[in-house]
Scaffold this motif. Structure first.
Motif, PDB file in Angstrom:
ATOM      1  N   ILE A   1       0.841  -1.200   0.000  1.00 13.13           N
ATOM      2  CA  ILE A   1       0.000   0.000   0.000  1.00 13.13           C
ATOM      3  C   ILE A   1       0.873   1.246   0.000  1.00 13.13           C
ATOM      4  CG2 ILE A   1      -0.277   0.423   2.480  1.00 13.13           C
ATOM      5  CD1 ILE A   1      -3.074   0.421  -0.144  1.00 13.13           C
ATOM      6  N   ASN A   2       2.043   1.162   0.608  1.00  7.54           N
ATOM      7  CA  ASN A   2       2.992   2.273   0.598  1.00  7.54           C
ATOM      8  C   ASN A   2       3.426   2.600  -0.824  1.00  7.54           C
ATOM      9  OD1 ASN A   2       5.918   3.234   2.372  1.00  7.54           O
ATOM     10  ND2 ASN A   2       3.844   3.788   2.920  1.00  7.54           N
ATOM     11  N   VAL A   3       3.768   1.557  -1.576  1.00  2.94           N
ATOM     12  CA  VAL A   3       4.188   1.750  -2.971  1.00  2.94           C
ATOM     13  C   VAL A   3       3.021   2.254  -3.819  1.00  2.94           C
ATOM     14  CG1 VAL A   3       5.063   0.582  -5.027  1.00  2.94           C
ATOM     15  CG2 VAL A   3       5.993   0.008  -2.777  1.00  2.94           C
ATOM     16  N   ALA A   4       1.845   1.661  -3.643  1.00  3.68           N
ATOM     17  CA  ALA A   4       0.677   2.088  -4.421  1.00  3.68           C
ATOM     18  C   ALA A   4       0.302   3.533  -4.111  1.00  3.68           C
ATOM     19  CB  ALA A   4      -0.506   1.158  -4.142  1.00  3.68           C
ATOM     20  N   SER A   5       0.533   3.967  -2.871  1.00  2.00           N
ATOM     21  CA  SER A   5       0.186   5.342  -2.500  1.00  2.00           C
ATOM     22  C   SER A   5       1.080   6.352  -3.204  1.00  2.00           C
ATOM     23  CB  SER A   5       0.285   5.523  -0.983  1.00  2.00           C
ATOM     24  OG  SER A   5       1.621   5.399  -0.528  1.00  2.00           O
ATOM     25  N   VAL A   6       2.302   5.949  -3.546  1.00  2.00           N
ATOM     26  CA  VAL A   6       3.204   6.857  -4.266  1.00  2.00           C
ATOM     27  C   VAL A   6       2.635   7.165  -5.650  1.00  2.00           C
ATOM     28  CG1 VAL A   6       5.487   7.103  -5.293  1.00  2.00           C
ATOM     29  CG2 VAL A   6       5.258   6.128  -3.009  1.00  2.00           C
ATOM     30  N   THR A   7       2.241   6.131  -6.380  1.00  2.00           N
ATOM     31  CA  THR A   7       1.685   6.360  -7.723  1.00  2.00           C
ATOM     32  C   THR A   7       0.339   7.063  -7.630  1.00  2.00           C
ATOM     33  OG1 THR A   7       0.702   4.143  -7.749  1.00  2.00           O
ATOM     34  CG2 THR A   7       2.898   4.390  -8.683  1.00  2.00           C
ATOM     35  N   TYR A   8      -0.448   6.733  -6.603  1.00  2.00           N
ATOM     36  CA  TYR A   8      -1.750   7.396  -6.423  1.00  2.00           C
ATOM     37  C   TYR A   8      -1.572   8.891  -6.208  1.00  2.00           C
ATOM     38  CZ  TYR A   8      -5.936   9.059  -4.043  1.00  2.00           C
ATOM     39  OH  TYR A   8      -7.027   9.803  -3.675  1.00  2.00           O
ATOM     40  N   MET A   9      -0.628   9.271  -5.355  1.00  2.00           N
ATOM     41  CA  MET A   9      -0.446  10.691  -5.076  1.00  2.00           C
ATOM     42  C   MET A   9       0.079  11.434  -6.293  1.00  2.00           C
ATOM     43  SD  MET A   9      -1.700  11.146  -2.162  1.00  2.00           S
ATOM     44  CE  MET A   9      -1.193  12.756  -1.570  1.00  2.00           C
ATOM     45  N   ALA A  10       0.854  10.743  -7.134  1.00  2.00           N
ATOM     46  CA  ALA A  10       1.268  11.369  -8.384  1.00  2.00           C
ATOM     47  C   ALA A  10       0.059  11.635  -9.264  1.00  2.00           C
ATOM     48  CB  ALA A  10       2.273  10.477  -9.104  1.00  2.00           C
ATOM     49  N   ALA A  11      -0.830  10.655  -9.368  1.00  2.00           N
ATOM     50  CA  ALA A  11      -2.052  10.852 -10.155  1.00  2.00           C
ATOM     51  C   ALA A  11      -2.932  11.938  -9.543  1.00  2.00           C
ATOM     52  CB  ALA A  11      -2.819   9.540 -10.255  1.00  2.00           C
ATOM     53  N   SER A  12      -2.918  12.045  -8.215  1.00  2.00           N
ATOM     54  CA  SER A  12      -3.738  13.080  -7.578  1.00  2.00           C
ATOM     55  C   SER A  12      -3.204  14.473  -7.883  1.00  2.00           C
ATOM     56  CB  SER A  12      -3.800  12.853  -6.062  1.00  2.00           C
ATOM     57  OG  SER A  12      -2.582  13.183  -5.439  1.00  2.00           O
TER      58      SER A  12
ATOM     59  N   PRO B   1      11.590 -13.396   4.466  1.00  6.43           N
ATOM     60  CA  PRO B   1      11.148 -14.042   3.222  1.00  6.43           C
ATOM     61  C   PRO B   1       9.635 -14.121   3.076  1.00  6.43           C
ATOM     62  CG  PRO B   1      12.933 -15.287   4.230  1.00  6.43           C
ATOM     63  CD  PRO B   1      12.526 -14.252   5.234  1.00  6.43           C
ATOM     64  N   ALA B   2       8.911 -14.384   4.171  1.00  2.00           N
ATOM     65  CA  ALA B   2       7.452 -14.477   4.091  1.00  2.00           C
ATOM     66  C   ALA B   2       6.836 -13.118   3.778  1.00  2.00           C
ATOM     67  CB  ALA B   2       6.895 -15.024   5.397  1.00  2.00           C
ATOM     68  N   VAL B   3       7.365 -12.073   4.392  1.00  2.00           N
ATOM     69  CA  VAL B   3       6.864 -10.717   4.120  1.00  2.00           C
ATOM     70  C   VAL B   3       7.122 -10.338   2.665  1.00  2.00           C
ATOM     71  CG1 VAL B   3       7.167  -8.268   4.674  1.00  2.00           C
ATOM     72  CG2 VAL B   3       7.122  -9.969   6.509  1.00  2.00           C
ATOM     73  N   VAL B   4       8.325 -10.610   2.175  1.00  2.00           N
ATOM     74  CA  VAL B   4       8.685 -10.262   0.799  1.00  2.00           C
ATOM     75  C   VAL B   4       7.800 -11.002  -0.194  1.00  2.00           C
ATOM     76  CG1 VAL B   4      10.503 -10.470  -0.943  1.00  2.00           C
ATOM     77  CG2 VAL B   4      11.063  -9.657   1.361  1.00  2.00           C
ATOM     78  N   ALA B   5       7.559 -12.286   0.038  1.00  2.00           N
ATOM     79  CA  ALA B   5       6.755 -13.079  -0.886  1.00  2.00           C
ATOM     80  C   ALA B   5       5.313 -12.562  -0.961  1.00  2.00           C
ATOM     81  CB  ALA B   5       6.767 -14.545  -0.470  1.00  2.00           C
ATOM     82  N   GLN B   6       4.726 -12.277   0.184  1.00  2.00           N
ATOM     83  CA  GLN B   6       3.355 -11.773   0.195  1.00  2.00           C
ATOM     84  C   GLN B   6       3.269 -10.382  -0.424  1.00  2.00           C
ATOM     85  OE1 GLN B   6       0.907 -12.184   3.677  1.00  2.00           O
ATOM     86  NE2 GLN B   6       1.999 -14.003   4.403  1.00  2.00           N
ATOM     87  N   ALA B   7       4.240  -9.543  -0.125  1.00  2.00           N
ATOM     88  CA  ALA B   7       4.231  -8.181  -0.684  1.00  2.00           C
ATOM     89  C   ALA B   7       4.341  -8.216  -2.201  1.00  2.00           C
ATOM     90  CB  ALA B   7       5.370  -7.365  -0.084  1.00  2.00           C
ATOM     91  N   ALA B   8       5.149  -9.116  -2.744  1.00  2.00           N
ATOM     92  CA  ALA B   8       5.299  -9.222  -4.200  1.00  2.00           C
ATOM     93  C   ALA B   8       3.978  -9.588  -4.861  1.00  2.00           C
ATOM     94  CB  ALA B   8       6.369 -10.262  -4.542  1.00  2.00           C
ATOM     95  N   THR B   9       3.212 -10.475  -4.236  1.00  2.00           N
ATOM     96  CA  THR B   9       1.902 -10.848  -4.776  1.00  2.00           C
ATOM     97  C   THR B   9       0.927  -9.669  -4.737  1.00  2.00           C
ATOM     98  OG1 THR B   9       2.216 -13.127  -4.040  1.00  2.00           O
ATOM     99  CG2 THR B   9      -0.032 -12.443  -4.549  1.00  2.00           C
ATOM    100  N   LEU B  10       0.932  -8.931  -3.629  1.00  3.74           N
ATOM    101  CA  LEU B  10       0.044  -7.774  -3.519  1.00  3.74           C
ATOM    102  C   LEU B  10       0.429  -6.675  -4.513  1.00  3.74           C
ATOM    103  CD1 LEU B  10      -0.431  -7.470   0.357  1.00  3.74           C
ATOM    104  CD2 LEU B  10      -1.863  -8.661  -1.317  1.00  3.74           C
ATOM    105  N   LEU B  11       1.713  -6.528  -4.785  1.00  3.22           N
ATOM    106  CA  LEU B  11       2.145  -5.530  -5.764  1.00  3.22           C
ATOM    107  C   LEU B  11       1.650  -5.874  -7.161  1.00  3.22           C
ATOM    108  CD1 LEU B  11       5.789  -4.762  -4.577  1.00  3.22           C
ATOM    109  CD2 LEU B  11       3.841  -3.187  -4.580  1.00  3.22           C
TER     110      LEU B  11
END
Length: 455
Positions: free
Chosen positions: A280-291, A350-360
């Motif tokens: 969500i942190n990464v997605a918020s960066v692109t969202y704020m650019a669009a905003s 590793p578990a955090v990275v794997a889940q984050a990659a899927t959400l991205l």
């Protein structure tokens, strides 16, 4: 609508948008910096920041929405060259933002004790509660900054906020480095250091943005026209609140859906919540650019509406739509390519990275929808059409997206992926409805000048 018809609006929209994009990014990069540095201390502190940011955002966006009412009204008054009205908007707008900042900031003291009832891991709640109490102190200076900033942006003066946001981010990053890790003799405060760094950076932003508006020679006529800094013009205040309250409610419905999704994901444990925070942190960066493009749409559409140029206002809005589509489609492709690399900047579990990659990967899928819906909101604000988008947000996020996300995530046991698929559908619904709404609401009664000349 042909590209040739939109071309004259692309350059002025970009000129307005890019400083706003950088300024908007300044807000979200504070959270990015906090998350990246806190993430180095462990997944539990990162999960606590995720919970804290989610709660803070639900409250903060109400104030941000109120402040956004200033921009379209200033743009319209500027189009009419109404100096007296601009003075009333300046004084009343800053007054409203300051009062809102006090009220919203005080809610942090009330919310922190309630975290234990949200079903989050106990170790996460223990860290998040004090962090929230501190971060809410930053809402007053943030709202004062917004009051001055939205007025300046309504006049098309977008670069000043950009410079200040960049500077504030440098200050925030430096203070985070010192206070989180205790470098150069500073106290080692862990994740609490990020909260105090944010407070300091936002105080600096408020002071410098206020100094610009109150001292810049080009703004002197509007300052002179302010009836009172301590007592608002009640007619103007009612108009600001009438426009800003639905904007704030719409933003609260939207951001609240994402915040509640974090709470649901927290029921799955600290690992899932930490992965959610990264994505969500990464997605918020692109969202704020669009905003930022959306803010330019508000200014352009509002200004042309003030000039009674309905055809130009429609074209300006559609040009912003085109820019957002191109930008967010590119960002989606980048997220797909980098989804396995980005999480390592935050955490190495590793578990955090794997889940984050899927959400991205899901975040990449909703980039275009996210960009189009926020530009739709900006263009409609320029037309002072704010009530229907609030209803759309309520239905799309809280009636469709969150129930679907819960069903997929917990009934069908898809976990955080199911919750995010619900958000994907909600964003897509909002984007489609708002595009239809703008096209209907901006229908030009009179034919464009070229057509009239041809007749």
């Amino acid at each position: 609508m042909s590209f040739a018809a939109l071309r004259p609006h692309l350059k002025p929209t970009i000129s307005l948008a890019y400083p706003v994009v950088l300024s908007q990014l300044g807000h979200v990069l504070v959270n990015v910096c906090d998350s990246v540095m806190v993430g180095q201390t462990g997944k539990v502190p990162l999960a606590a920041v995720s919970l804290g940011v989610s709660v803070n955002t639900m409250v903060m966006v109400m104030g941000m929405g109120l402040s956004m009412a200033i921009t379209p009204l200033v743009a319209a008054a500027d189009g009419q060259r109404d100096v007296r009205q601009l003075g009333r908007l300046l004084g009343s707008g800053v007054w409203l933002c300051a009062v809102a900042g006090l009220v919203l900031g005080a809610t942090g003291l009330l919310i922190a004790p309630l975290l234990k009832y949200l079903g989050q891991p106990a170790e996460v709640v223990a860290l998040a509660a004090p962090w929230i109490r501190v971060i809410f102190l930053s809402l007053l200076p943030l709202m004062v900054f917004q009051g001055f900033r939205q007025f300046a942006e309504g006049l098309g003066l977008t670069r000043q906020a950009m410079y200040l946001s960049i500077m504030a981010n440098v200050v925030n990053a430096g203070l985070c480095y010192l206070l989180i890790f205790g470098h150069f003799g500073a106290p080692q405060m862990g994740m609490m250091g990020s909260a105090w760094a944010t407070v300091a950076a936002r105080i600096l932003m408020a002071l410098l943005m206020g100094a610009y508006v109150l001292r810049a020679a080009r703004l002197q006529p509007y300052r002179t026209a302010v009836p009172s800094w301590f007592r608002p013009d009640w007619t103007t205040l009612r108009r600001l609140m009438g426009l800003g309250t639905p904007i704030g409610v719409q933003m609260m419905f939207e951001m609240g859906a994402f915040s509640f999704s974090a709470i649901m994901i927290g029921w799955l444990g600290a690992t899932s919540l930490a992965a959610h925070q990264i994505a969500i942190n990464v997605a918020s960066v692109t969202y704020m650019a669009a905003s930022g493009i959306a803010a330019a749409a508000t200014i352009r559409v509002g200004n042309l509406r003030g000039l009674n140029d309905a055809f130009g206002a429609r074209q300006a809005g559609l040009a912003a739509y085109l820019l957002a589509f191109l930008f967010m489609a590119t960002m989606g492709l980048l997220l797909v390519a980098a989804r396995f690399y980005i999480p390592h900047f935050y955490n190495h579990d590793p578990a955090v990275v794997a889940q984050a990659a899927t959400l991205l990967l899901i975040a990449a899928a909703f980039q275009v929808s996210d960009g189009l819906q926020v530009v739709g909101l900006g263009a409609l604000r320029g037309l002072e059409d704010v009530k229907v988008p609030s209803v759309v947000a309520l239905l799309a996020y809280w009636v469709v997206a969150l129930p679907l996300g819960y069903t997929l995530g917990f009934v069908f046991e898809m976990g955080n992926v199911g919750v995010w698929l619900g958000l994907l559908l909600g964003l897509t619904l909002v984007a489609g409805v708002l595009l239809w709404r703008f096209r209907q609401h901006s229908t030009v009664v009179a034919a464009p000048p070229a057509v009239l000349a041809g007749n």
